[in-house]
Structures are given as structure tokens and as C-alpha cells.
Write an enzyme that holds these catalytic residues in place. Structure first.
Site, mmCIF file in Angstrom:
data_model
loop_
_atom_site.group_PDB
_atom_site.id
_atom_site.type_symbol
_atom_site.label_atom_id
_atom_site.label_comp_id
_atom_site.label_asym_id
_atom_site.label_seq_id
_atom_site.Cartn_x
_atom_site.Cartn_y
_atom_site.Cartn_z
ATOM 1 N N GLU A 195 0.772 -1.244 0.000
ATOM 2 C CA GLU A 195 0.000 0.000 0.000
ATOM 3 C C GLU A 195 0.810 1.305 0.000
ATOM 4 O OE1 GLU A 195 -2.896 -0.206 3.142
ATOM 5 O OE2 GLU A 195 -4.144 -1.589 1.994
ATOM 6 N N GLU A 249 -6.255 -7.748 -0.485
ATOM 7 C CA GLU A 249 -6.961 -7.500 0.770
ATOM 8 C C GLU A 249 -8.415 -7.182 0.459
ATOM 9 O OE1 GLU A 249 -5.285 -4.548 3.375
ATOM 10 O OE2 GLU A 249 -3.226 -5.298 3.111
#
Length: 344
Positions: free
Chosen positions: A140, A248
Site C-alpha cells: 500500500e 486484501e
């Protein structure tokens, strides 16, 4: 399709603060001021016993490389990482190495592409003999341009391949690698031209279902929000002949979220191999309950089968609403049997 799993990192910071994904101040120094704990082999056994076959194992770059990106690895920390990775792969499952650093090191955005290449060359060299290891280049990225994120991901690809490793590589984009913001964040243009000489790289995206997409609320926007937030990214992958991986996904243990999660996973399966699990060894694409899904031809390319990784499991999550850590994680009672196990 196999249901996959994102296993908690050896890093108490994120375990104690599940909202770290959206914290505006990233403090990796805290990582080295607390003890850490690697995932439990018994938890791996539990999930493998349920039919899951992918574990994303997060860790801190500052711990494994205390003297800098080009320095030697900490022997104790590397040994701990190798131990849990080897345990996962010995069960026939896949282990993704996930430096959970947001493209930062000691609090600063990584800008040295050469050093990042060296770091990944050295780490991949430690794991290149295990065909069940996957390289997730960095979790991320945020606060940087899509172009800079893509440049660093290319540097990581170069490092992994220069080690002689041929396994799957996962790359992530800026703005927390969100699927719903993939184009608007600038990743769409920046990631079109990544080059992997092995042709074995996939785009990892993350998607949560609450109002701001942060995964910090148990309330999902609607029962169809999963599909809605994946559609634009899916079209981009198809247009650019690229493969995606949903690294995710998460939501609350309620009827709306469960419907949204199941809808998202079915949608991934219906995209003809655009979203991947990892390889054909994962088994058939067909899952009862998903409409318009058929088994793929054995001649289909190796990046084929659909999968997604649930966030999260691992020690020290406590009452975190998305934890499926056995035996009593908050999401065990509903999310696991109703939203995930139907896809195993």
C-alpha cells in the site's frame, strides 16, 4: 477457486492499531520499540485444514534490514521469516513475502530505486529455491505519485529477476493500492508498461467496503458495493491485458457485508481469469453459487485462477472485527463459514 488469507505480520504496531492503513503519520520507529510475534503454525494448520492455500506474511523492512536497504539482513529476523514461510510451503500452500512498509523506510518515502533493486535481489535470493514463495514488493504505497510507485515496483521486479528467482511477483500502486481509486490515483497510466522478463507479475489491489474504503468500519455501503468498486479496475486490467490479484478485502460480520463480499468474489470468478489466485495448481475455477462461471481450458495461461486474500488473521488482533484468527477471532463465526469457505 481457493479462498486465500492475509496472515498478520511479525509487527505489533499494526496488530495493535488496525487503522494503520489510513494513519496520516507513519511511524516505523515504533516497530523496533515493541516485541513482535510471528504467525502461529497451528493457525496455518487450521486454515490449510479448511482448504485455504495462500498466506500473505507481512513483516517490517526496518527489522530485517537494520543497517539500511543495501546492508546485510538481521540473521535472527530472517530466520524467523524463513521458518514460518517454510512451514506454510511445506503444507503445500503458497507464502507471499509482504514488506508492509507503504514504500517507506525509517519514516521516509523510498526514492532510491537502485537500493530497492538491491534489497529485493538480496531477499529473493534467500527464497528463490522455494517454488511456493511469492514476492509482494511493498504494501500500500501512499502519498506519492502513481509514476513514482510504478518506478519503484519496476525496480523491485528487476531485483527479484536479477537474483534468478522466477516465482510470481505482486506489485502495488499508490493510494493504498485501492481498486476503486486505481485510475483516479494515477496508477492506470503509470502501471501499463511494467516489464517482467518472466511474464509472471500481477497487479495487487485492495478493496474495503465501508464508506471511505479504509476497512475501519463494520458497516458496508451496500450489498453490491464490492462489485461496484471492482468494476473499473477489472476493465482496466482487461484493456491492458494484465492480471490482477485482490490482496486484501474485508467487511463486517453482518448480512449486508457478507452479501457484498460474496458478490465481489463471485464477480472476480466471472472475469475469465483477469483476476488470479496464483497458478493452475490451485485447482478449478468453478464454485457453486456463482453464476456464469465455467471451468477453464487446461491450455489457459498459468496466471489463471481467481482468488482473494481476506484481511486479516494472526496473533494479537484481539477483538478486531475482521480477524479470523482461530479459535475465536471476531469474524470466525460468520465471515469464515458464510463468506469465505463457500469459495474453497
Amino acid at each position: 477457486m481457493k479462498a486465500l488469507l492475509s496472515l498478520d505480520r511479525a509487527n505489533i504496531l499494526v496488530s495493535l492499531v488496525p487503522t494503520i492503513r489510513k494513519l496520516l503519520q507513519y511511524r516505523p520507529q515504533i516497530r523496533t520499540n515493541f516485541q513482535y510475534r510471528w504467525p502461529s503454525p497451528s493457525s496455518v494448520d487450521y486454515f490449510v485444514g479448511k482448504g485455504m492455500n495462500f498466506f500473505r506474511i507481512a513483516f517490517a523492512m526496518e527489522r530485517i534490514s537494520p543497517s539500511g536497504l543495501t546492508g546485510s539482513f538481521d540473521a535472527t529476523y530472517l530466520s524467523g521469516l524463513k521458518t514460518i514461510v517454510s512451514y506454510v510451503t511445506s503444507k503445500g500452500a503458497y507464502a507471499a513475502l509482504d514488506p508492509h512498509n507503504y514504500l517507506r523506510f525509517n519514516g521516509a518515502v523510498i526514492t532510491d530505486t537502485s537500493a530497492f533493486t538491491t534489497w529485493w535481489k538480496n531477499l529473493a535470493n534467500e527464497f528463490k529455491s522455494d517454488s511456493h514463495v511469492i514476492f509482494d514488493l511493498n504494501n500500500e504505497p501512499w502519498g506519492i505519485s502513481g509514476t513514482d510507485a510504478a518506478s519503484l515496483m519496476q525496480a523491485g521486479i528487476n531485483g527479484v529477476r536479477s537474483s534468478g528467482a522466477s516465482q510470481l511477483i505482486l506489485v502495488e500502486g499508490t493510494s493504498w493500492s485501492g481498486a476503486w481509486s486505481w485510475i483516479s490515483a494515477g496508477n492506470g497510466d503509470a502501471f501499463k508498461s511494467l516489464n517482467d522478463p518472466m511474464g509472471n507479475t500481477a497487479i495487487e489491489m485492495h478493496q474495503y467496503l465501508d464508506s471511505d474504503g479504509s476497512g475501519t468500519s463494520e458497516t458496508c455501503v451496500s450489498s453490491t458495493i464490492g462489485v461496484e468498486r471492482l468494476t473499473t479496475a477489472t476493465n482496466w486490467l482487461k484493456e491492458n491485458n494484465l492480471k490482477g490479484f485482490l490482496g486484501e478485502i474485508g467487511g463486517g460480520s453482518n448480512d449486508v457485508c457478507i452479501a457484498a463480499i460474496k458478490g465481489a468474489l463471485c464477480y472476480l470468478q466471472q472475469q475469465g481469469g483477469t483476476w488470479i489466485g496464483t497458478s493452475p495448481m490451485f485447482g478449478s475455477l468453478y464454485v457453486v453459487g456463482c453464476a456464469n462461471v465455467s471451468k477453464l481450458s487446461p491450455s489457459f495461461p498459468r496466471l489463471t485462477f481467481t482468488g482473494a486474500a481476506w484481511w486479516a488473521a494472526g496473533p494479537w488482533w484481539g477483538t478486531y472485527f475482521q480477524s479470523i484468527e482461530p479459535p475465536s477471532g471476531a469474524a470466525i463465526s460468520r465471515i469464515l463459514p458464510e463468506a469465505l469457505l463457500p469459495f474453497v
